[in-house]
Design a protein around this motif. Structure first.
Motif, PDB file in Angstrom:
ATOM      1  N   ASP A  62      -2.981  13.324   3.083  1.00 18.88           N
ATOM      2  CA  ASP A  62      -2.214  12.082   3.000  1.00 18.88           C
ATOM      3  C   ASP A  62      -1.862  11.594   4.411  1.00 18.88           C
ATOM      4  O   ASP A  62      -1.963  10.408   4.727  1.00 18.88           O
ATOM      5  CB  ASP A  62      -0.945  12.339   2.188  1.00 18.88           C
ATOM      6  N   ARG A  63      -1.464  12.548   5.250  1.00 20.45           N
ATOM      7  CA  ARG A  63      -1.131  12.223   6.641  1.00 20.45           C
ATOM      8  C   ARG A  63      -2.348  11.641   7.357  1.00 20.45           C
ATOM      9  O   ARG A  63      -2.244  10.645   8.072  1.00 20.45           O
ATOM     10  CB  ARG A  63      -0.654  13.502   7.333  1.00 20.45           C
ATOM     11  N   ARG A  71       8.181  10.420  -3.433  1.00 18.37           N
ATOM     12  CA  ARG A  71       8.129  11.863  -3.154  1.00 18.37           C
ATOM     13  C   ARG A  71       8.782  12.205  -1.819  1.00 18.37           C
ATOM     14  O   ARG A  71       9.124  13.336  -1.564  1.00 18.37           O
ATOM     15  CB  ARG A  71       6.669  12.348  -3.110  1.00 18.37           C
ATOM     16  N   SER A  87      -4.308   8.423  -3.930  1.00 22.35           N
ATOM     17  CA  SER A  87      -4.769   7.085  -4.340  1.00 22.35           C
ATOM     18  C   SER A  87      -5.871   6.495  -3.455  1.00 22.35           C
ATOM     19  O   SER A  87      -5.729   5.418  -2.903  1.00 22.35           O
ATOM     20  CB  SER A  87      -3.595   6.113  -4.495  1.00 22.35           C
ATOM     21  N   ARG A 106      -1.043  17.192   1.133  1.00 24.57           N
ATOM     22  CA  ARG A 106      -0.121  16.464   1.995  1.00 24.57           C
ATOM     23  C   ARG A 106      -0.742  16.192   3.362  1.00 24.57           C
ATOM     24  O   ARG A 106      -0.572  15.105   3.924  1.00 24.57           O
ATOM     25  CB  ARG A 106       1.201  17.221   2.154  1.00 24.57           C
ATOM     26  N   ARG A 136     -10.125  -2.912   7.252  1.00 25.39           N
ATOM     27  CA  ARG A 136      -9.852  -1.686   6.498  1.00 25.39           C
ATOM     28  C   ARG A 136     -11.018  -0.730   6.652  1.00 25.39           C
ATOM     29  O   ARG A 136     -12.154  -1.131   6.842  1.00 25.39           O
ATOM     30  CB  ARG A 136      -9.629  -2.010   5.024  1.00 25.39           C
ATOM     31  N   ALA A 171       4.870   9.112   0.009  1.00 25.47           N
ATOM     32  CA  ALA A 171       4.401  10.492  -0.030  1.00 25.47           C
ATOM     33  C   ALA A 171       5.449  11.475   0.466  1.00 25.47           C
ATOM     34  O   ALA A 171       6.384  11.111   1.180  1.00 25.47           O
ATOM     35  CB  ALA A 171       3.142  10.624   0.806  1.00 25.47           C
ATOM     36  N   SER A 172       5.240  12.717   0.081  1.00 21.67           N
ATOM     37  CA  SER A 172       6.038  13.812   0.631  1.00 21.67           C
ATOM     38  C   SER A 172       5.881  13.802   2.143  1.00 21.67           C
ATOM     39  O   SER A 172       4.772  13.727   2.662  1.00 21.67           O
ATOM     40  CB  SER A 172       5.495  15.110   0.028  1.00 21.67           C
ATOM     41  N   THR A 231       5.599   6.587  -7.269  1.00 22.23           N
ATOM     42  CA  THR A 231       6.366   7.824  -7.216  1.00 22.23           C
ATOM     43  C   THR A 231       7.014   7.956  -5.839  1.00 22.23           C
ATOM     44  O   THR A 231       6.348   7.809  -4.825  1.00 22.23           O
ATOM     45  CB  THR A 231       5.446   9.028  -7.481  1.00 22.23           C
ATOM     46  N   LYS A 291       9.317   6.633 -10.333  1.00 23.90           N
ATOM     47  CA  LYS A 291       9.268   8.054 -10.663  1.00 23.90           C
ATOM     48  C   LYS A 291       9.950   8.811  -9.537  1.00 23.90           C
ATOM     49  O   LYS A 291       9.541   8.704  -8.385  1.00 23.90           O
ATOM     50  CB  LYS A 291       7.810   8.486 -10.822  1.00 23.90           C
ATOM     51  N   GLY A 322      -3.135   8.115   6.402  1.00 27.31           N
ATOM     52  CA  GLY A 322      -2.258   7.198   7.132  1.00 27.31           C
ATOM     53  C   GLY A 322      -2.782   6.926   8.528  1.00 27.31           C
ATOM     54  O   GLY A 322      -2.711   5.800   9.028  1.00 27.31           O
ATOM     55  N   HIS A 335       0.862  -1.181   0.000  1.00 33.36           N
ATOM     56  CA  HIS A 335       0.000   0.000   0.000  1.00 33.36           C
ATOM     57  C   HIS A 335       0.902   1.237   0.000  1.00 33.36           C
ATOM     58  O   HIS A 335       2.095   1.130   0.263  1.00 33.36           O
ATOM     59  CB  HIS A 335      -0.919  -0.014   1.228  1.00 33.36           C
ATOM     60  N   PRO A 336       0.338   2.404  -0.290  1.00 29.87           N
ATOM     61  CA  PRO A 336       1.187   3.600  -0.315  1.00 29.87           C
ATOM     62  C   PRO A 336       1.724   3.925   1.072  1.00 29.87           C
ATOM     63  O   PRO A 336       1.078   3.617   2.073  1.00 29.87           O
ATOM     64  CB  PRO A 336       0.242   4.710  -0.787  1.00 29.87           C
ATOM     65  N   VAL A 337       2.897   4.509   1.143  1.00 26.10           N
ATOM     66  CA  VAL A 337       3.422   4.998   2.427  1.00 26.10           C
ATOM     67  C   VAL A 337       3.016   6.469   2.522  1.00 26.10           C
ATOM     68  O   VAL A 337       3.390   7.277   1.680  1.00 26.10           O
ATOM     69  CB  VAL A 337       4.950   4.852   2.505  1.00 26.10           C
ATOM     70  N   ARG A 338       2.210   6.767   3.546  1.00 27.79           N
ATOM     71  CA  ARG A 338       1.596   8.086   3.658  1.00 27.79           C
ATOM     72  C   ARG A 338       2.504   9.085   4.353  1.00 27.79           C
ATOM     73  O   ARG A 338       3.379   8.699   5.133  1.00 27.79           O
ATOM     74  CB  ARG A 338       0.296   7.970   4.462  1.00 27.79           C
ATOM     75  N   SER A 339       2.219  10.353   4.118  1.00 31.19           N
ATOM     76  CA  SER A 339       2.969  11.430   4.766  1.00 31.19           C
ATOM     77  C   SER A 339       2.986  11.220   6.275  1.00 31.19           C
ATOM     78  O   SER A 339       1.972  10.918   6.875  1.00 31.19           O
ATOM     79  CB  SER A 339       2.311  12.766   4.435  1.00 31.19           C
ATOM     80  N   GLY A 340       4.171  11.367   6.884  1.00 34.02           N
ATOM     81  CA  GLY A 340       4.284  11.211   8.338  1.00 34.02           C
ATOM     82  C   GLY A 340       4.586   9.787   8.756  1.00 34.02           C
ATOM     83  O   GLY A 340       4.925   9.546   9.905  1.00 34.02           O
ATOM     84  N   GLN A 341       4.465   8.836   7.845  1.00 31.13           N
ATOM     85  CA  GLN A 341       4.763   7.449   8.200  1.00 31.13           C
ATOM     86  C   GLN A 341       6.243   7.168   7.960  1.00 31.13           C
ATOM     87  O   GLN A 341       6.856   7.725   7.063  1.00 31.13           O
ATOM     88  CB  GLN A 341       3.911   6.479   7.377  1.00 31.13           C
ATOM     89  N   GLU A 365      -3.874  10.949  -7.912  1.00 30.73           N
ATOM     90  CA  GLU A 365      -2.655  10.149  -8.077  1.00 30.73           C
ATOM     91  C   GLU A 365      -1.848  10.137  -6.782  1.00 30.73           C
ATOM     92  O   GLU A 365      -1.319   9.107  -6.361  1.00 30.73           O
ATOM     93  CB  GLU A 365      -1.838  10.723  -9.234  1.00 30.73           C
ATOM     94  N   ILE A 366      -1.791  11.305  -6.132  1.00 28.85           N
ATOM     95  CA  ILE A 366      -1.009  11.389  -4.899  1.00 28.85           C
ATOM     96  C   ILE A 366      -1.698  10.621  -3.770  1.00 28.85           C
ATOM     97  O   ILE A 366      -1.063   9.869  -3.035  1.00 28.85           O
ATOM     98  CB  ILE A 366      -0.792  12.861  -4.499  1.00 28.85           C
TER      99      ILE A 366
END
Lengths: 229, 271
Positions: B153-154, A168, B202, B150, B171, A150-151, A166, A187, B157, A128-134, B199-200
């Motif tokens: 995104d946090r 970031r 997802s 951003r 989930r 993520a950024s 990507t 990317k 998570g 799964h994506p790694v999220r900001s802050g993780q 995209e960012i």
């Protein structure tokens, strides 16, 4: 990259908490350079030098201190300035790769042949994506991420880092001293790349590599980035 | 058993409260039994947007601490009788909420309503964590700009790690609601495109709410935009989003700019 430890008084309580933490993740400090920030230790505190010795006895490799007070007994031996250009010597060699001769294998380790094929213990897969802050830390081997990093997120591996998405955020490979580790991503938009302590921020990355699938590796003390076609 | 939905974002000022009110009202107009809860203890706003600020007697804190019964604190909407509000306290802070108390209140509301919609405070601290704790699904409100993306995104998570569902290894369904989308600015590349945001982050897209004066107008007179002007572009987008929440298949329409003659001549130079 060095870790910073910031002990708080009373030092014995803080040591107990540290022991509990180390019990949970015994490999956390393995061969990682540590800076001890003594800024919050009061000036009248006794036995700071002994306290630092106790840290070393726990296998923590102290490369310097910060905020130490000169009046502390025996502290000058610990006030080593941080090496700026020279990298600290390694006390622990990286584990031998499976293909190389296992000359240093001790008897406590099972012979390589007995490890089942695949040896999944040396890789961490994140689907799964790694999220900001993780922050994902895996010191025993490679990390593979199916998704983006993520950024503001970071992925740190003892081996290589593979990102099928990507990148970031930050990627750190060769965490415990493994200059052969590499970073791969589909990317490149990373904030920071690091391999075995050598790092590169976004500003230092070649413009032609940004947004491309790339690999990063170490050529001596320099990080190289090349576009994967 | 009702569903618990948290409306969250990380960043403040992106439209959580507005979206909570608009989605709550839209679901209630469709015949669902809905309660909206304000978790922003100390900085409550949902009562204003719902036009119920003069009717608040007891609040979430009173119920959590056992000083009032749930039925005493719930405020039924005067326009739609299937819509209720559980207000926050303005005089207390988020420390007054307890985990056990919140769990108990949500469990009780789950029995009574089809939808329990929690309006999360901004930030990633205690208040936001308590708001998302019991959620079955989440609406992540995001503006098409980098800092909001951003922060979202946090928060995603945290939804995957700090909710009860996540702790049980299940989930949580997450939906992206892009708000304050300005078609004109998007066309001029002054804003992130929706596809870039998707995209960012997802996660699946629940809807795109266009920037609209009607939203501000409705908030100022104390009405969810979906009640005040159901035909406004923003309201239609909220109604579609509410139907998607119920599981209906509705295509997402990207708001387009349809400038008049003057707009076409001068649109690029103004703003």
């Amino acid at each position: 990259m060095a870790l910073v430890l910031a002990p708080e008084v009373p030092l014995t309580d803080w040591l107990n908490a540290l022991d509990a933490q180390m019990e949970r993740s015994p490999n956390f400090f393995d061969a990682r350079p540590v800076v001890v920030d003594l800024g919050s230790v009061p000036r009248e505190q006794q036995g700071v030098a002994q306290f630092l010795q106790m840290l070393e006895q726990r296998g923590i490799r102290i490369i310097g201190t910060e905020g130490a007070h000169p009046s502390w007994d025996g502290i000058e031996a610990w006030g080593r300035p941080l090496p700026v250009s020279a990298r600290p010597g390694r006390e622990i060699e990286p584990p031998p790769a499976s293909s190389t001769t296992a000359a240093t294998t001790t008897q406590s380790l099972p012979p390589a042949e007995s490890v089942p094929a695949g040896a999944e213990v040396n890789a961490l897969l994140i689907d799964h994506p790694v999220r900001s802050g993780q922050s994902v830390v895996f010191e025993r081997g490679d990390i593979t991420v199916l998704g983006s990093v993520a950024s503001g997120a970071e992925v740190m591996a003892g081996g290589s880092v593979h990102v099928y998405g990507t990148l970031r955020g930050r990627a750190v490979a060769g965490l415990a001293g493994h200059p052969g580790a590499r970073i791969f991503c589909s990317k490149l938009q990373a904030e920071l790349l690091a391999i075995d302590g050598v790092y590169l921020t976004a500003d230092g990355m070649p413009a032609k590599a940004i947004g491309k699938p790339v690999q990063a590796w170490l050529d001596g003390e320099r990080m190289k980035i090349s576009v994967l076609d | 058993m009702g569903k618990v939905l948290v409306v969250t974002s990380g960043k403040g000022g992106v439209g959580k409260t507005t979206s909570t009110a608009a989605l709550g009202a839209a679901l209630a107009r469709g015949g669902e039994n809905v309660v909206v809860i304000d978790f922003d203890v100390g900085l409550r706003n949902l009562d204003l947007v719902m036009g119920a600020e003069r009717r608040v007697v007891f609040d979430l804190i009173n119920v959590v601490q056992g000083d009032a019964k749930l039925a005493q604190a719930l405020i039924r909407d005067k326009r739609i009788d299937t819509l209720s509000l559980l207000p926050a306290s303005q005089t207390r802070d988020k420390d007054a909420l307890t985990i056990e108390g919140v769990d108990k209140v949500i469990a009780e509301l789950r029995e009574k309503f089809d939808w329990v919609i929690c309006d999360s405070p901004a930030g990633i601290e205690r208040g936001a964590l308590l708001a998302m704790r019991n959620a079955d699904l989440a609406v992540v409100v995001t503006n098409p700009e980098v800092s909001s993306v951003r922060d979202s995104d946090r928060i995603i998570g945290m939804l995957d790690s700090k909710t009860l569902r996540a702790e049980k290894g299940e989930r949580i369904d997450k939906h992206l609601l892009v708000t304050r989308y300005d078609a004109g600015r998007a066309a001029r590349n002054e804003m992130l495109k929706v596809e870039d945001v998707l995209e960012i982050l997802s996660i699946p897209l629940l809807g795109i709410i266009p920037e609209s004066e009607e939203v501000l107008k409705a908030s100022n007179i104390g009405s969810p935009v979906t009640l005040n002007n159901p035909n406004a572009s923003a309201s239609r987008a909220y109604f579609d989003a509410a139907r998607r929440l119920k599981g209906d298949k509705v295509d997402v329409v990207v708001p387009m700019q349809r400038p008049g003659l003057i707009g076409r001549l001068f649109g690029r130079r103004v703003a």
